[in-house]
Design a protein around this motif. Structure first.
Motif, short mmCIF file in Angstrom:
data_model
loop_
_atom_site.label_atom_id
_atom_site.label_comp_id
_atom_site.label_asym_id
_atom_site.label_seq_id
_atom_site.Cartn_x
_atom_site.Cartn_y
_atom_site.Cartn_z
N GLU A 427 -75.62 21.87 -18.07
CA GLU A 427 -74.34 22.51 -18.40
C GLU A 427 -73.34 21.57 -19.06
O GLU A 427 -72.30 22.01 -19.56
N ILE A 446 -68.84 25.75 -19.26
CA ILE A 446 -67.94 25.80 -18.12
C ILE A 446 -66.67 25.01 -18.45
O ILE A 446 -66.64 24.24 -19.42
N GLU A 492 -73.24 18.73 -8.10
CA GLU A 492 -72.74 19.77 -7.18
C GLU A 492 -71.48 20.42 -7.74
O GLU A 492 -71.31 21.65 -7.67
N ASN A 495 -72.31 22.84 -10.52
CA ASN A 495 -72.91 24.07 -9.99
C ASN A 495 -71.86 24.96 -9.32
O ASN A 495 -71.91 26.18 -9.42
N ILE A 496 -70.89 24.36 -8.63
CA ILE A 496 -69.83 25.14 -7.99
C ILE A 496 -69.01 25.89 -9.04
O ILE A 496 -68.73 27.09 -8.90
N LYS A 498 -69.97 26.63 -12.05
CA LYS A 498 -70.84 27.61 -12.72
C LYS A 498 -70.95 28.89 -11.89
O LYS A 498 -70.92 30.00 -12.44
N ARG A 499 -71.08 28.76 -10.57
CA ARG A 499 -71.21 29.92 -9.69
C ARG A 499 -69.88 30.65 -9.50
O ARG A 499 -69.84 31.87 -9.41
N ASN A 500 -68.79 29.87 -9.44
CA ASN A 500 -67.47 30.45 -9.16
C ASN A 500 -66.44 29.93 -10.16
O ASN A 500 -65.57 29.12 -9.82
#
Length: 536
Positions: A427, A446, A492, A495-496, A498-500
């Motif tokens: 990402e 992102i 991490e 990813n956080i 990306k998810r939220n």
């Protein structure tokens, strides 16, 4: 001929008689004012471009409406308060006058308590602290002891404190030897002085270049040209020393665009600039090409080695591909290099170097008509802390070439490991090709500033950049033992987000993002000034 003049006079008087005398007086004044306004607008248009000039003019107009001005001021204050993050409340209770009775040695206990309020910086900050370990051990202890021995000294009194005068001369000479003074092409006259930091070194180099070019070429309306990646200290120098500044976009590789710089050179140009590497992306500018350009145009070239001065010479010895960057390049007239970064000296130590004494003499200020006597000073400060000079000398002597080589090896390996680790996170991407120990990264999928907020919540302090929006980490010895933690937390955080996606409570991502997109750069400038005014 006389009759023609008389007829012309009579015709002019007849024509002007139809106008009020006051109109004849006011009209030329209005014409002059209008001409000056047009000239000013054309100058702004040439300097800033049509879009920026138009936006600035529009914003200036609407700010004349009191209600609009009040609304804008209120919104700006909200942003300043957000940036402060409770800074004003922390100032409540701060001492505003001397205690009636001194606390004596008890002040040390008070200071220890206050120090507990500092954030945890060990291994968590981009740049900031370059020495390995904590303040009470190893190299920290050595330079602290050296500084304490000379805390009372001041090299301004060179006849009294001969030790620190020698220390400064040797620090300058040892640093110059790292940066080409022993090469034949350097001319064998490299000289310089210690300063309080990279900004003062750059300020002095700019001031010296201005005065040197005035003496050499008679330039009285000086201009300098820098790539947009160059440090903000050049903007400060332009304001302080009344120099017109041209900031030129970098090329696709984020290096100084030599052709673009060349297009801006004119008869008033005194100085062009390159960085090795630049602060934002850790990329080395094409110093050889800039040197050729400076030589052909008979102007000065300053190389900012504040970050690279105590890394690049050793990286080259270790076999890393390092292009020419110092006084071995013809055309380089001055260099700034920080000893308090990778030189591992105490904070507040930097060096400005010049190719020869004919250039450096324009750095000095000599006063002959003062009732206090004859006065001459080499740098911006008069009195200077001899303790810091002694600390820098102690740092360089204690480490030696082998110590710097060992440190460089460790830091370069960690930098490359971080670079590889970032490439493994799909990402985000690395900006350009880092040449040294700064790794910058951004994202097209992102919000990278939201990633920064998550990293901040994990205790990391990275640098937020713009154009493009990105972050960077400046790798130091503090990061050697925590590189795996950094990569783990970064993955991490990505990813956080990306998810939220979306800003976190208390985060500064919305402010950074808005500032980068805000077309009225004058308003962004006002925000920064208001923030600083309320913070200090």
């Amino acid at each position: 001929m006389a009759s023609f003049v008389l007829r012309l006079r009579a015709s002019a008087n007849s024509f002007l008689s139809q106008y009020e005398p006051i109109a004849l007086l006011v009209a030329p004044l209005l014409a002059v004012l209008a001409a000056r306004a047009v000239r000013s607008f054309v100058g702004i248009l040439h300097e800033r471009g049509l879009k920026a000039a138009s936006i600035g003019f529009f914003m200036s107009c609407i700010k004349l409406v009191p209600a609009v001005r009040s609304y804008i001021d209120a919104e700006k204050q909200k942003v300043v308060d957000k940036l402060q993050s409770g800074g004003q409340s922390k100032r409540k209770g701060w001492r505003s006058e001397l205690p009636r009775s001194g606390v004596g040695n008890g002040v040390i206990d008070i200071m220890k308590e206050e120090k507990k309020n500092d954030v945890v910086w060990q291994g968590k900050c981009s740049g900031t602290v370059y020495i390995r370990g904590s303040e009470c051990e190893g190299h920290f202890s050595l330079i602290n002891e050296a500084c304490s021995m000379f805390a009372h000294t001041n090299p301004l009194h060179l006849d009294v404190f001969q030790s620190v005068v020698r220390f400064e001369a040797e620090v300058v000479a040892m640093t110059a030897a790292l940066l080409g003074s022993k090469e034949k092409v350097s001319g064998g006259q490299i000289c310089g002085n210690m300063t309080s930091g990279g900004t003062e070194s750059i300020l002095l180099a700019v001031k010296t270049s201005r005065d040197y070019m005035r003496a050499k070429k008679g330039i009285t309306s000086p201009e300098m040209i820098i790539p947009e990646s160059a440090h903000s200290a050049y903007d400060k120098a332009a304001q302080y020393f009344n120099i017109k500044l041209w900031r030129v976009p970098v090329n696709k590789e984020f290096r100084a665009d030599v052709k673009a710089i060349k297009r801006h050179i004119n008869r008033n140009t005194i100085l062009i600039v390159g960085s090795s590497p630049g602060f934002p992306h850790g990329i080395i500018d094409p110093i050889e090409e800039l040197g050729e350009l400076a030589s052909s145009c008979n102007i000065c070239l300053h190389v900012d080695l504040c970050l690279g001065g105590f890394r690049l010479p050793f990286a080259r010895k270790l076999g890393y591909p390092v292009p020419p960057f110092d006084f071995s390049v013809e055309g380089v007239t001055s260099i700034s290099v920080d000893v308090h970064k990778y030189g591992l000296a105490p904070k507040g130590t930097s060096i400005v170097l010049y190719r020869n004494h004919d250039i450096r003499k324009h750095q000095f200020v000599a006063v002959t008509e003062w009732s206090g006597g004859l006065y001459v000073s080499p740098t911006m400060a008069g009195s200077r802390p001899g303790a810091l000079i002694a600390g820098a000398w102690a740092a360089m002597m204690s480490l030696g070439e082998e110590g710097y080589l060992e440190n460089t090896k460790e830091i370069m390996e960690v930098s490359k490991k971080i670079e590889r680790g970032i490439k493994d996170i799909p990402e985000i991407f690395i900006i350009g090709r880092p040449d040294m120990t700064i790794v910058a990264f951004g994202s097209n999928v992102i919000d990278i500033f939201e990633v920064n907020d998550i990293m901040s919540s994990k205790g990391w302090h990275l640098n937020a950049l713009q154009r493009p929006n990105s972050l960077h980490i400046c790798v130091t010895l503090q990061h050697v033992p925590v590189v795996e933690d950094f990569l783990k937390d970064l993955k991490e955080s990505v990813n956080i987000v990306k998810r939220n996606p979306g800003p976190i409570s208390g985060g500064k991502a919305p402010i950074y993002g808005a500032a980068g997109k805000m077309p009225d750069r004058g308003m962004v400038q006002e925000l920064l000034v208001n923030f600083m005014d309320s913070a200090c």
